[in-house]
Design a protein around this motif. Structure first.
Motif, PDB file in Angstrom:
ATOM      1  N   LEU A   1      -9.198  -5.546   0.433  1.00 50.88           N
ATOM      2  CA  LEU A   1      -7.592  -5.515  -0.184  1.00 50.88           C
ATOM      3  C   LEU A   1      -6.702  -5.782   1.189  1.00 50.88           C
ATOM      4  O   LEU A   1      -5.739  -6.384   1.017  1.00 50.88           O
TER       5      LEU A   1
ATOM      6  N   TYR B   1      -9.264   4.403   8.090  1.00 49.11           N
ATOM      7  CA  TYR B   1     -10.021   4.714   6.754  1.00 49.11           C
ATOM      8  C   TYR B   1     -11.642   4.664   6.665  1.00 49.11           C
ATOM      9  O   TYR B   1     -11.974   5.326   5.789  1.00 49.11           O
ATOM     10  N   HIS B   2     -12.106   4.331   7.824  1.00 47.30           N
ATOM     11  CA  HIS B   2     -13.431   4.172   7.847  1.00 47.30           C
ATOM     12  C   HIS B   2     -14.336   5.103   8.357  1.00 47.30           C
ATOM     13  O   HIS B   2     -15.415   5.291   8.424  1.00 47.30           O
TER      14      HIS B   2
ATOM     15  N   ALA C   1     -13.473   8.800   5.231  1.00 44.62           N
ATOM     16  CA  ALA C   1     -14.620   8.296   4.459  1.00 44.62           C
ATOM     17  C   ALA C   1     -16.063   8.873   4.792  1.00 44.62           C
ATOM     18  O   ALA C   1     -16.058   9.235   6.182  1.00 44.62           O
TER      19      ALA C   1
ATOM     20  N   THR D   1     -14.716   1.804   1.411  1.00 41.99           N
ATOM     21  CA  THR D   1     -14.141   1.305   2.741  1.00 41.99           C
ATOM     22  C   THR D   1     -14.368  -0.355   2.429  1.00 41.99           C
ATOM     23  O   THR D   1     -13.433  -0.897   3.127  1.00 41.99           O
TER      24      THR D   1
ATOM     25  N   GLY E   1     -19.378   5.000   3.659  1.00 42.81           N
ATOM     26  CA  GLY E   1     -18.657   3.850   3.141  1.00 42.81           C
ATOM     27  C   GLY E   1     -17.843   3.880   1.938  1.00 42.81           C
ATOM     28  O   GLY E   1     -17.224   3.096   1.261  1.00 42.81           O
ATOM     29  N   ILE E   2     -17.798   5.472   1.638  1.00 41.01           N
ATOM     30  CA  ILE E   2     -16.940   5.862   0.335  1.00 41.01           C
ATOM     31  C   ILE E   2     -15.903   6.561   0.849  1.00 41.01           C
ATOM     32  O   ILE E   2     -16.013   7.600   1.410  1.00 41.01           O
ATOM     33  N   ARG E   3     -14.807   6.097   0.211  1.00 40.26           N
ATOM     34  CA  ARG E   3     -13.298   6.596   0.679  1.00 40.26           C
ATOM     35  C   ARG E   3     -13.329   7.982   0.210  1.00 40.26           C
ATOM     36  O   ARG E   3     -13.688   8.389  -0.979  1.00 40.26           O
TER      37      ARG E   3
ATOM     38  N   PHE F   1     -11.524  -1.505   0.751  1.00 41.28           N
ATOM     39  CA  PHE F   1     -10.084  -1.301   1.484  1.00 41.28           C
ATOM     40  C   PHE F   1     -10.068  -2.426   2.356  1.00 41.28           C
ATOM     41  O   PHE F   1      -8.824  -3.053   2.400  1.00 41.28           O
ATOM     42  N   GLU F   2     -11.192  -2.835   3.079  1.00 44.94           N
ATOM     43  CA  GLU F   2     -11.020  -3.805   4.228  1.00 44.94           C
ATOM     44  C   GLU F   2     -10.769  -5.245   3.210  1.00 44.94           C
ATOM     45  O   GLU F   2      -9.910  -5.899   3.726  1.00 44.94           O
TER      46      GLU F   2
ATOM     47  N   TYR G   1       0.967  -1.231   0.095  1.00 43.37           N
ATOM     48  CA  TYR G   1       0.111   0.057  -0.185  1.00 43.37           C
ATOM     49  C   TYR G   1       0.711   1.384   0.065  1.00 43.37           C
ATOM     50  O   TYR G   1       1.950   1.142   0.546  1.00 43.37           O
TER      51      TYR G   1
END
Lengths: 528, 357
Positions: B216, A367-368, A373, B210, A376-378, B213-214, A356
Motif C-alpha cells: 500500500l 511498522y515491521h 508487528a 506488514t 509479518g502480522i501487524r 502495508f509495504e 494514511y
C-alpha cells in the motif's frame, strides 16, 4: 504608508464572516479590511483559519454568515471565476502553472488572444513583456516554466493575476518556498505593487517579513480575529503573543555542552542529483555526539543530495559516509537501524503518506518490528497506543489518531514526523528544513526537541535555508557552496554577513556559476 | 465509520442499478419487455441449484481475475496481462493434470500451484522490467499476453509436446486425469470456494500484514516508501508476481473444474473482465466476490433470457459496459441521482502511474 486608511472606500471589507465545517468553526465572526495600496499581513498559527478566510474572499468557499464588500458593494461570488472577474487575484502556495508551457502561455492561459483559433504567441509575449515592465516583475516571456527557479515561477503567478486585472492580490504563504534572497526580492515587489495602488493580503508565519513589509496586521487564533494592529506599533514579541495566546520564547535556550566522539563522518563525498550532475563534489564534514552542526547554503547547492546520501536514499559516487563504525552504502533501512533519525526536507513527498492515518504514519519506519508487528502480522493495538502517546507528547493537534495526515495543517504534519523520528533511541538526527512552512508555536517546539536530542548526546545535522535557525541552534556552522563544505564556523564569532557571503560563493567574483544567486541579483536585472 | 462504509457501497450499487435501467431501455426500444427479459435472466442465474452452480462456475475465474487487478492496483500497478497469465496457469495446470498420476489430495493442489507459479513468473517479469528499466507495466503486460498466447498455442498444437494424440487435427491437450478434476459438491463447484478463500487471503494480506502495508505504501507514495526503508523494486516485483499468481490460479481452477483440458483461445477476454470486476469492487478484495457473482450471473442467465425473449445475447455485454461506465464515472452517477459529493469518496484514478516513472 496608508494615506487612504481612514478616508475613502475600502477595497475589500469583510464583516462577521463565519464558516463552519463538520465539527469545527473555521472562522468565527471575522472582520477584515484592505484599502487600495495597502498591504495587510494575515497572521496566525496553522489551522487558525487564514486559508478559510481568504478562500471565502476568493469565492472558493461561501460564508455561512457575514458579508463581503468589494469597493462598498456587497459581493456574492460563487466561485473563483467571479472573484477574478471583479479584480481579485490569488497566488496559491502550490503554484497553479503548466510546467511545459512558456511564461507567456501560462499567463494568458484561459484569457488568450487568438487568431483563427490559434494562440497569437507574438501578441501574448508582447503583452506579457509590457505588463512585466509596468510592474517591475522581470520575466522572459518565452522561457519554459519548468526550467525556472521557484522565485521566478512565483513572479509568473503574480503576473497571471495582474494580467486578469487584479486590484486585490492574495498571497498565500508566498515566502515558504523561497530562499532568503528571493524573499527579499518578493517583499520589494510587493511594496512596488502597493505603491501602484494594488491592495495585498499577505499570509505568512514569519514575523520578520510582516514587520518588514506590511502596513497593518490582522491576527487570527483558532478561527477568531484576535486583533488588527498598525505594523508601526507592533513588535515581533507582541505579534507572536497575539498569535499563540501566550508569550513565546523566540530565542532558544541552549546550555553549553562538550561534544563527544565523532558519530557522522563525511569524507570527500561525491553524489549525483536527479539530472546526473555531480551536485555534491568533495564534501567533508564531521558531526560529534552532543553537538548540532548547521549546514547553511543557498538552496540547490547540494544539500538535498548530501542528506539523501547520508541516509542511504541516494547512491554514493565517490568518497565515504561513516556512521559510528559503519560505512553507509545506500540502504535506507540499514542506515536507520544504526540509530539514524531523518526529518526530510519535503515532508509531503518523502516523510508522510497523505492518505494514511496519523497512527500509520507514526509507524511508517517501524511498522515491521515489534511491538508494531510480529512475524509479518501487524499489531494494531500497539500501533494505536503508540500514536495516542506520541500525539499527546508532541502536541499534535488532531481530532483523532485515525485522521488522515493529508488533512492536517503544515505544522501538525511536521510534528507527526518529528514525533516519529525523535521518539526513537537515536545516535544521529538528520533534520532538513525542519521548520519550513511551520507556525511560530510549532517552530519553538521543534527547536526545543532538537536541542533535547543534542542534550541527550545525539549528533544532530541541521540543514536549513533560514539563517536565523542556523544561528540560534548550531554549535558549529558548515557553509555549503556548489557541493562542497567551504567553511566551518563558530556561531559565536561569525556574523550573518560573513555566512551570507560564503553562501554566495565566498567573495570570489564569479557569482555566475551559481544559477540561483546570479539569476536573482538584488534588482532582478540579471534575468533577461 | 459506518457512514463511510455505506457510502462506499452506495456508488457501485447505484452504478449497477443504472446499468440495468439503461439496458432495460435498450431492450424496450428493441421491442421486448425488459421485465420478462430480466426475469429470465434472474431465473437462469439463480432459479435452481443447477443455475446457481452455473453462475458460480462463471463467477470463479472472474473472482480470480478481479483479485489480480485489484491487488496490483494496491501497489499502484495496472496489471492488464491477466489474459496471458491465465492462459499460462491453465495450460501448465492441464499439463500437471494429464501427465502425472497422483492421489487427488496431492494432484489437485499441485496442479493449481504449478499453474499459479508459472503465471506469477510472467507477472514478476513485468514487475522487474518496471522497477529496473522503467518499462510501463501496461505496455509490458499487453506484450506478454501475446507471448503467452502464442506459447500456449504451440504447446498443444499438432507439433507441440502437449498435443492430444486422440484429437486428430484439433489443437488441444489430452483430458486431465480424474484425480486432478476439481469436484462439484451438491452441484456447486469447489473451485468457487478456492476463489473465495483466495479473496479472504488477499484481503487479510492487504489489511493486516506488514507485506500489505509495504504494498500500500509503495502504491500511495513510492518516495515515502523508500524513505521508510521499503525496497520499491522488491515490492513492485512481488506485487506483480502475486497478482499474476492469482490470474494463473484462475486459469488453473477453470481447467481443473470446468474444461478438464487446455484448448487455446478458451474464454478469450476473461483476463480483461477482471478489470471490470476490480473497478466495480473498488479494488476491495472481499467486494470482488459479489462483483464477480453479479457479472457471472448475467452471463449464466443470458441463455434463458434469450429463450424467453428475442433479445440478442450481446445485450448482456452492453449492460456490463453500462455498469462499467457508471462505475468509472462516479460523477455521472452523482449527477443523475443528485447525490452530494462526499470527501470520503476516494476516486480510483486509472491514469495514476502514467508518466510517473
Amino acid at each position: 504608508m496608508t494615506p487612504t486608511e481612514s478616508s475613502g472606500t475600502p477595497l475589500i471589507e469583510a464583516r462577521g464572516l463565519t464558516k463552519r465545517f463538520p465539527g469545527v468553526v473555521a472562522n468565527d465572526r471575522v472582520d477584515l479590511v484592505v484599502h487600495p495600496g495597502e498591504i495587510l499581513g494575515l497572521l496566525g498559527e496553522n489551522g487558525a483559519g487564514k486559508s478559510t478566510l481568504v478562500k471565502m474572499i476568493f469565492g472558493i468557499y461561501q460564508p455561512d454568515e457575514g458579508q463581503i464588500f468589494l469597493r462598498g458593494e456587497e459581493m456574492t461570488a460563487d466561485g473563483p471565476g467571479q472573484a477574478i472577474a471583479r479584480g481579485i487575484g490569488m497566488v496559491h502556495q502550490h503554484f497553479q502553472l503548466v510546467p511545459p508551457l512558456t511564461v507567456a502561455e501560462n499567463i494568458v492561459l484561459g484569457a488568450e488572444t487568438t487568431r483563427g483559433g490559434f494562440l497569437n504567441r507574438r501578441a501574448a509575449e508582447d503583452e506579457v513583456r509590457e505588463l512585466s515592465q509596468r510592474f517591475g516583475l522581470i520575466v522572459e516571456p518565452s522561457d519554459v516554466v519548468e526550467d525556472l527557479p521557484v522565485g521566478i515561477q512565483q513572479r509568473v503567478e503574480i503576473l497571471k493575476a495582474l494580467y486578469r486585472g487584479a486590484e486585490l492580490l492574495i498571497l498565500d504563504e508566498p515566502t515558504a518556498v523561497l530562499t532568503p534572497q528571493e524573499t527579499d526580492e518578493l517583499l520589494g515587489i510587493m511594496r512596488d505593487l502597493a505603491s501602484s495602488g494594488v491592495g495585498i493580503i499577505f499570509i505568512t508565519h514569519k514575523l520578520r517579513e510582516v514587520l518588514a513589509v506590511t502596513d497593518r496586521v490582522t491576527v487570527l487564533r483558532r478561527g477568531k480575529s484576535v486583533g488588527s494592529v498598525d505594523t508601526a506599533d507592533a513588535t515581533t514579541e507582541s505579534l507572536a503573543e497575539l498569535m499563540v495566546g501566550r508569550s513565546v520564547v523566540l530565542q532558544v535556550e541552549k546550555s553549553a555542552r562538550e561534544p563527544g566522539e565523532v558519530v557522522l563522518a563525511v569524507d570527500g563525498l561525491q553524489v549525483r542529483d536527479d539530472r546526473r550532475q555531480m551536485s555534491v563534489d568533495g564534501a567533508t564534514l564531521q558531526v560529534r555526539s552532543g553537538e548540532i552542526v548547521g549546514v547553511a547554503g543557498v538552496e540547490g547547492n547540494g544539500q538535498r543530495e548530501l542528506v539523501e546520501a547520508i541516509t542511504g536514499i541516494r547512491s554514493i559516487v565517490g568518497g565515504s559516509v561513516t556512521i559510528g563504525d559503519h560505512r553507509v552504502a545506500g540502504h535506507p533501512r540499514r542506515v536507520r537501524d544504526l540509530g539514524v533519525a531523518y526529518i526530510p526536507e519535503d515532508r509531503e513527498r518523502d516523510g508522510l503518506v497523505g492518505n494514511y492515518s496519523i497512527a500509520d504514519n507514526m509507524v511508517l519506519t517501524d511498522y515491521h518490528r515489534p511491538p508494531f508487528a510480529n512475524t509479518g502480522i501487524r499489531r494494531f493495538d500497539a500501533v494505536d497506543a503508540n500514536a495516542t502517546e506520541l500525539v499527546e507528547r508532541f502536541d499534535v493537534r488532531t481530532p483523532s489518531i485515525e485522521t488522515t495526515v493529508g488533512s492536517l495543517s503544515g505544522g501538525n504534519k511536521q510534528k507527526v514526523i518529528v514525533a516519529r523520528e525523535l521518539s526513537h533511541d537515536n545516535k544521529l538526527v538528520v533534520a532538513s528544513q525542519p521548520t519550513r512552512g511551520v507556525d511560530v508555536g510549532s517552530i519553538e517546539f521543534i527547536h526545543e526537541q532538537l536541542i533535547a536530542s543534542r542534550d541527550e548526546g545525539d549528533a544532530v545535522l541541521l540543514v536549513s535555508a533560514e539563517l536565523d535557525e542556523i544561528f540560534s541552534l548550531s554549535d558549529r556552522i558548515a557553509v555549503i557552496y556548489e557541493g562542497e563544505i567551504v567553511a566551518m564556523l563558530d556561531p559565536e564569532t561569525t556574523t550573518r554577513e560573513e555566512v551570507g557571503l560564503l553562501m554566495a560563493g565566498g567573495g570570489e567574483s564569479d557569482g555566475e556559476s551559481n544559477g540561483q544567486v546570479a539569476g536573482l541579483g538584488a534588482d532582478g536585472a540579471a534575468v533577461d | 465509520m459506518e457512514r463511510l462504509a455505506w457510502r462506499q457501497v452506495l456508488l457501485p450499487v447505484l452504478a449497477v442499478v443504472l446499468g440495468l435501467v439503461s439496458g432495460g431501455l435498450l431492450i424496450f426500444v428493441s421491442g421486448d419487455n425488459p421485465l420478462t427479459a430480466y426475469g429470465g435472466m434472474l431465473e437462469g442465474a439463480f432459479g435452481d441449484t443447477d443455475a446457481v452452480g452455473r453462475t458460480l462456475e462463471k463467477a470463479t475465474p472472474l473472482v480470480m481475475g478481479g483479485l489480480a487487478v485489484a491487488f496490483a492496483f494496491k501497489a499502484g500497478l495496472f496489471n492488464i496481462g491477466g489474459q496471458g497469465q491465465l492462459l499460462l496457469g491453465a495450460s501448465f495446470s492441464a499439463w500437471v493434470g494429464f501427465r502425472f498420476g497422483l492421489p487427488a489430495p496431492i494432484h489437485i493442489p499441485l496442479a493449481l500451484l504449478v499453474g499459479g507459479i508459472v503465471a506469477s513468473g510472467l507477472g514478476a517479469l513485468a514487475g522487474l522490467l518496471k522497477a529496473t528499466r522503467g518499462t510501463h507495466e501496461v505496455i509490458s503486460t499487453i506484450m506478454l499476453n501475446f507471448v503467452a498466447a502464442n506459447l500456449t498455442d504451440w504447446l498443444v498444437s499438432r507439433d507441440g509436446p502437449w498435443n492430444d494424440p486422440d484429437g486428430g487435427a484439433l489443437a488441444r491437450s489430452p483430458l486431465i486425469q480424474d484425480s486432478a478434476v476439481l469436484p462439484k459438491v451438491g452441484g456447486l463447484p469447489t473451485g468457487f470456494l478456492v476463489a473465495v478463500a483466495a479473496a479472504v487471503v488477499i484481503w487479510w494480506l492487504v489489511s493486516r500484514s506488514t507485506l500489505g502495508f509495504e504494498v500500500l505504501t509503495v502504491g500511495a507514495n513510492p518516495k515515502a516508501a523508500t524513505y521508510a526503508g521499503i525496497s520499491v523494486t522488491r515490492i513492485t516485483v512481488l506485487a506483480m508476481g502475486i497478482s499474476a499468481f492469482l490470474a494463473g490460479l484462475g486459469g488453473a481452477i477453470q481447467t481443473l473444474g470446468v474444461n478438464e483440458r487446455f484448448e487455446p483461445g478458451f474464454n478469450t477476454g476473461l483476463g480483461f473482465d477482471g478489470i471490470t470486476i476490480a473497478l466495480l469492487a473498488r479494488t476491495n478484495a472481499l467486494a470482488v466476490i459479489p462483483a464477480a457473482v453479479l457479472i457471472g450471473a448475467m452471463d449464466a442467465g443470458s441463455t434463458l433470457m434469450q429463450a424467453r425473449t428475442d433479445v440478442a445475447p450481446e445485450i448482456i455485454s452492453v449492460i456490463q459496459a453500462f455498469v462499467l461506465f457508471f462505475v468509472a464515472a462516479p460523477s455521472v452517477v452523482r449527477w443523475i441521482v443528485r447525490l452530494r459529493t462526499g470527501d470520503d469518496d476516494r476516486a480510483i484514478d486509472l491514469g495514476a502511474g502514467w508518466g510517473a516513472a
